[in-house]
Design an enzyme around this catalytic site. Structure first.
Site, PDB file in Angstrom:
ATOM      1  N   ARG A   1     -25.642  -1.677 -18.009  1.00 34.51           N
ATOM      2  CA  ARG A   1     -24.877  -2.887 -18.334  1.00 34.51           C
ATOM      3  C   ARG A   1     -25.726  -4.096 -17.952  1.00 34.51           C
ATOM      4  NH1 ARG A   1     -25.638  -4.658 -13.997  1.00 34.51           N
ATOM      5  NH2 ARG A   1     -24.259  -6.354 -14.562  1.00 34.51           N
ATOM      6  N   GLY A   2     -25.220  -5.292 -18.298  1.00 34.07           N
ATOM      7  CA  GLY A   2     -26.028  -6.500 -18.137  1.00 34.07           C
ATOM      8  C   GLY A   2     -26.711  -6.771 -19.477  1.00 34.07           C
TER       9      GLY A   2
ATOM     10  N   ARG B   1     -20.932  -2.683 -27.624  1.00 33.82           N
ATOM     11  CA  ARG B   1     -20.271  -3.751 -26.852  1.00 33.82           C
ATOM     12  C   ARG B   1     -20.518  -5.046 -27.635  1.00 33.82           C
ATOM     13  NH1 ARG B   1     -21.282  -3.951 -20.576  1.00 33.82           N
ATOM     14  NH2 ARG B   1     -19.247  -4.972 -20.673  1.00 33.82           N
TER      15      ARG B   1
ATOM     16  N   ASP C   1     -24.085 -13.689 -21.018  1.00 30.59           N
ATOM     17  CA  ASP C   1     -24.149 -12.672 -22.073  1.00 30.59           C
ATOM     18  C   ASP C   1     -24.451 -13.301 -23.416  1.00 30.59           C
ATOM     19  OD1 ASP C   1     -22.571 -11.281 -19.861  1.00 30.59           O
ATOM     20  OD2 ASP C   1     -23.102  -9.695 -21.266  1.00 30.59           O
TER      21      ASP C   1
ATOM     22  N   LYS D   1     -19.314 -12.811 -17.521  1.00 27.07           N
ATOM     23  CA  LYS D   1     -18.292 -11.953 -16.910  1.00 27.07           C
ATOM     24  C   LYS D   1     -17.005 -12.708 -16.618  1.00 27.07           C
ATOM     25  CE  LYS D   1     -18.409  -8.477 -16.377  1.00 27.07           C
ATOM     26  NZ  LYS D   1     -17.826  -7.611 -17.431  1.00 27.07           N
TER      27      LYS D   1
HETATM   28  O1  MRU Z   1     -19.958  -6.078 -18.149  1.00 28.39           O
HETATM   29  P1  MRU Z   1     -21.359  -6.281 -17.653  1.00 28.39           P
HETATM   30  O2  MRU Z   1     -21.602  -5.723 -16.289  1.00 28.39           O
HETATM   31  O3  MRU Z   1     -22.376  -5.831 -18.671  1.00 28.39           O
HETATM   32  O4  MRU Z   1     -21.483  -7.846 -17.544  1.00 28.39           O
HETATM   33  C1  MRU Z   1     -22.694  -8.406 -17.109  1.00 28.39           C
HETATM   34  C2  MRU Z   1     -22.642  -9.876 -16.945  1.00 28.39           C
HETATM   35  O5  MRU Z   1     -21.663 -10.508 -17.232  1.00 28.39           O
HETATM   36  C3  MRU Z   1     -23.885 -10.534 -16.477  1.00 28.39           C
HETATM   37  O6  MRU Z   1     -23.590 -11.678 -15.764  1.00 28.39           O
HETATM   38  C4  MRU Z   1     -24.717 -10.939 -17.695  1.00 28.39           C
HETATM   39  O7  MRU Z   1     -24.900  -9.858 -18.564  1.00 28.39           O
HETATM   40  C5  MRU Z   1     -26.029 -11.480 -17.303  1.00 28.39           C
HETATM   41  S1  MRU Z   1     -27.090 -10.177 -16.782  1.00 28.39           S
HETATM   42  C6  MRU Z   1     -28.603 -10.755 -16.443  1.00 28.39           C
END
Ligand code: MRU
Length: 330
Positions: free
Chosen positions: A44-45, A85, A229, A240
């Site tokens: 994730r990220g 996603r 994102d 997030k």
């Molecule tokens: O649901 P996730 O864990 O994939 O969400 C991740 C985030 O919201 C991070 O803040 C974002 O992807 C930046 S990662 C460098």
């Protein structure tokens, strides 16, 4: 510890659902399994999802090669991966970029996809370094910093975005403490950011998401810094769930709210030419804890994974090509 790797024809993903207590790697051999892993948040990220998707396209190219309709199958697999996603722009961007290089004989597709993905990893590592340096202007010695979710190596496959900026600031200037929001419901802050801060030797404490206002009001936060994102042309930031609330709180308390993200997370078509889908996840993530129901039986839940912070609440956006201030025009 590598979040995303490709070895011996397999995609190797560190299972982030089990961190920090168990270090387990999944070996993935099909595009469908890669897709499940992205959807289930094994990886994730935003940038790490993009990287995993690029490697998943190697598997897709291999599968399509032996199909009677190779092009049709490749496109179908690409669509499946890109849709795993919806909110992070990196996922579809990288799938489309791999598709664009898969011209010519189908026998060459897997190799071409692999060299794209490996080059992308090298590029992302360099970008992470540059962002950390460009963000230094946001910090002063002794600052107390609040962050949300996880933006470290686990989220990019390199050094991280906001996280790498925090580590660099601590190394060069010295920070007093980082407050890591636990980040309900998947606890990326409590599990992953705290783990990475600990390994980097940065003093930190985990707080519940609802405590942010209390700590800002008590003078215990000098800067809020997060990742993204997707960043729109006017500086709006999808990140997030809970990020928007932090930005509003920061504005109320006169605390700068900053975002660190690569250009690959910017979407110049949003909002004028594109709507963005906010991922809605399984309500059980909210209603249960470690598989046990904790919410009232019979109650349902909303579970949006992201929210959108308007650009006017964002004091600075740091990318690999510089530090930008409002008004934004990306
Ligand atoms: O649901 P996730 O864990 O994939 O969400 C991740 C985030 O919201 C991070 O803040 C974002 O992807 C930046 S990662 C460098």
């Amino acid at each position: 510890m590598q979040a995303v790797e490709f070895r011996d024809g397999r995609l190797i993903l560190l299972d982030q659902r089990e961190l920090p207590h168990v270090e387990r790697y999944l070996e993935i051999e099909s595009a469908a399994a890669a897709c499940d892993a992205i959807r289930d948040m094994v990886v994730r990220g935003a940038p790490a999802i993009g990287l995993a998707a690029a490697f998943a396209m190697v598997l897709a190219a291999r599968e399509a090669q032996s199909n009677a309709e190779p092009e049709g199958m490749l496109r179908a697999r690409a669509e499946m991966i890109a849709g795993a996603r919806p909110t992070a722009v990196n996922l579809r961007r990288e799938v489309d970029a791999v598709l664009a290089v898969l011209k010519g004989p189908k026998e060459e597709w897997p190799e071409k996809a692999l060299s794209y993905a490996e080059a992308m990893r090298r590029r992302q590592n360099q970008e992470d370094e540059l962002m950390a340096k460009n963000a230094l202007g946001l910090f002063r010695p002794g600052m107390r910093v609040l962050t949300h979710c996880n933006t470290g190596a686990l989220a990019t496959g390199g050094l991280g975005t906001a996280f790498a900026a925090i580590v660099e600031a601590h190394r060069t200037l010295g920070l007093t403490e980082v407050l890591a929001d636990e980040t309900r419901p998947r606890l990326q802050g409590a599990r992953l950011t705290a783990f990475e801060l600990g390994r980097a030797g940065v003093p930190h404490r985990v707080i519940v998401d609802g405590a942010a206002a209390h700590f800002m009001g008590s003078g215990m936060v000098d800067l809020v810094i997060v990742g993204a994102d997707r960043i729109g042309s006017d500086g709006r930031v999808a990140n997030k769930i809970g990020t928007y609330g932090l930005a509003v709180l920061a504005r109320h308390h006169g605390i700068p709210f900053a975002v660190v993200a690569p250009r690959s997370s910017c979407d110049p078509l949003w909002p004028d030419a594109r709507e963005v889908e906010i991922e809605q996840r399984d309500p059980r993530e909210v209603l249960e804890f470690q598989g046990q129901r904790v919410a009232n039986a019979g109650s349902d839940a909303y579970n949006p994974a992201f929210d959108v912070t308007p650009g006017e609440l964002v004091a600075a956006i740091v990318r690999e090509d510089g530090l930008f201030r409002p008004p934004y025009a990306f």
